[in-house]
Structures are given as structure tokens and as C-alpha cells.
Write an enzyme that holds these catalytic residues in place. Sequence first.
Site, PDB file in Angstrom:
ATOM      1  N   GLY A  48      -3.034  -8.804   3.266  1.00 33.58           N
ATOM      2  CA  GLY A  48      -2.692  -9.562   2.073  1.00 33.58           C
ATOM      3  C   GLY A  48      -1.198  -9.806   1.918  1.00 33.58           C
ATOM      4  O   GLY A  48      -0.490 -10.085   2.882  1.00 33.58           O
ATOM      5  N   VAL A  49      -0.717  -9.683   0.678  1.00 31.82           N
ATOM      6  CA  VAL A  49       0.693  -9.896   0.371  1.00 31.82           C
ATOM      7  C   VAL A  49       1.560  -8.950   1.197  1.00 31.82           C
ATOM      8  O   VAL A  49       2.584  -9.347   1.763  1.00 31.82           O
ATOM      9  CB  VAL A  49       0.964  -9.702  -1.146  1.00 31.82           C
ATOM     10  CG1 VAL A  49       2.455  -9.688  -1.441  1.00 31.82           C
ATOM     11  CG2 VAL A  49       0.274 -10.790  -1.958  1.00 31.82           C
ATOM     12  N   ASP A  50       1.161  -7.700   1.272  1.00 34.83           N
ATOM     13  CA  ASP A  50       1.938  -6.686   1.981  1.00 34.83           C
ATOM     14  C   ASP A  50       2.168  -7.087   3.441  1.00 34.83           C
ATOM     15  O   ASP A  50       3.298  -7.055   3.939  1.00 34.83           O
ATOM     16  CB  ASP A  50       1.212  -5.345   1.891  1.00 34.83           C
ATOM     17  CG  ASP A  50       2.063  -4.150   2.298  1.00 34.83           C
ATOM     18  OD1 ASP A  50       3.310  -4.245   2.258  1.00 34.83           O
ATOM     19  OD2 ASP A  50       1.476  -3.118   2.626  1.00 34.83           O
ATOM     20  N   ASN A  72       0.867  -1.170   0.000  1.00 34.72           N
ATOM     21  CA  ASN A  72       0.000   0.000   0.000  1.00 34.72           C
ATOM     22  C   ASN A  72       0.909   1.226   0.000  1.00 34.72           C
ATOM     23  O   ASN A  72       2.108   1.125   0.250  1.00 34.72           O
ATOM     24  CB  ASN A  72      -1.011  -0.021   1.151  1.00 34.72           C
ATOM     25  CG  ASN A  72      -0.369   0.087   2.510  1.00 34.72           C
ATOM     26  OD1 ASN A  72       0.452   0.970   2.761  1.00 34.72           O
ATOM     27  ND2 ASN A  72      -0.736  -0.813   3.401  1.00 34.72           N
ATOM     28  N   SER A 100      -2.832  -6.166  -7.312  1.00 38.67           N
ATOM     29  CA  SER A 100      -4.159  -5.512  -7.291  1.00 38.67           C
ATOM     30  C   SER A 100      -5.343  -6.470  -7.327  1.00 38.67           C
ATOM     31  O   SER A 100      -6.484  -6.015  -7.408  1.00 38.67           O
ATOM     32  CB  SER A 100      -4.299  -4.480  -8.431  1.00 38.67           C
ATOM     33  OG  SER A 100      -3.546  -3.326  -8.141  1.00 38.67           O
ATOM     34  N   THR A 101      -5.109  -7.782  -7.245  1.00 36.66           N
ATOM     35  CA  THR A 101      -6.235  -8.719  -7.358  1.00 36.66           C
ATOM     36  C   THR A 101      -6.879  -9.072  -6.026  1.00 36.66           C
ATOM     37  O   THR A 101      -7.923  -9.716  -6.014  1.00 36.66           O
ATOM     38  CB  THR A 101      -5.807 -10.021  -8.059  1.00 36.66           C
ATOM     39  OG1 THR A 101      -4.775 -10.648  -7.282  1.00 36.66           O
ATOM     40  CG2 THR A 101      -5.319  -9.747  -9.462  1.00 36.66           C
ATOM     41  N   GLY A 102      -6.284  -8.652  -4.930  1.00 38.66           N
ATOM     42  CA  GLY A 102      -6.875  -8.939  -3.618  1.00 38.66           C
ATOM     43  C   GLY A 102      -7.914  -7.892  -3.272  1.00 38.66           C
ATOM     44  O   GLY A 102      -8.880  -7.683  -4.015  1.00 38.66           O
TER      45      GLY A 102
END
Length: 170
Positions: A32-34, A24, A122-124
Site C-alpha cells: 500500500g502507501v508504505d 507498518n 488504516s483504510t487499506g
Amino acid sequence: MTRLTLVRGDLTRQRADALVNAANSSLLGGGGVDGAVHRRGGPAILAECRALRASRYGRGLPTGRAVATTAGELDARWVIHTVGPVYGASDDGPALLASCYRESLRVADELGARTVAFPAISTGVYGWPMDDAARIATETVRNTPTGVEEVRFVLFDERAYEAFARQLAG
């Protein structure tokens, strides 16, 4: 020529020169990934992100841009943080999503990375439809000149894996 590969699994478990974090704009972790990158990578990543915020990115990392930090305790040399667009938030969303991949490869080249592992940016929670995200990701990577030898798309679930596999096959 860059080899594109697919892996179904956890990005934070990959061994590569660089892992790309779907960050972000604050660069200070999140979900999420972050969140997974920051949790598994440990405090060194957050410390470098805080330093970036205190210097070059006081307002946060702009969407579509990329910046590198240490990988901390991850099995990589660097984390390349990039901020994907929120789906439908602006007309330039597809261009910004493509920019995430191009900018990440540019940073990888500056670092001398030969292997780079990407998530499906951007898919989450940012809501980008998986098939469209896979098309943009694979087309952009195929059309971006780079010294990176392997780009690995690391997909968390079967649906994402299949969407990327269709793009690589087509």
C-alpha cells in the site's frame, strides 16, 4: 488557522514539507502507501528507518505514534511515519487512529513543516471503513492545535475522496 484541502491522486507525487506514511510497525516498508513511499523515496528512507529500529524502536513503532525520516527522492523534506490501528482489533482503535493524526502534526510542528500531506490512514489492508476514517481524520485535524498551515488529504480513489469531501462540507 490550518487550511484543509483534498486531492485525488498519489501521495508520493505530492510536493509538501512532509508526507505522512501509513507505515507498518516494522518501519521497513510493506504494501500500500508504505510500499509506495519506500519505493519512490529510495534507499535513504529505509536506511533511516533501519537506524530507528536499531536505536529507539527495536520492537517497532507503536500504533498511534509517529516518527520522521528524510524524504529521500520524494518531493518533500520529510516523511512522517505513523502506524494506524487494524479495524476491530481493539476497543481503543478510534483513539489510536486519532492519535496517528495528532502525533503526525506534533512531529510536523517539531520539524517546522508548514504543509503536510496525509493518506487515509488504516483504510487499506487494515480495513477501517472509509466514512468513519474520514470523520476521525478531519475532526482530529480540525481540533489539534498546530502551526501547520495546510493539511492536504491525498485520496487514492473517488470513493475515498467523496468520503473526505462529505466530512469537510459538514
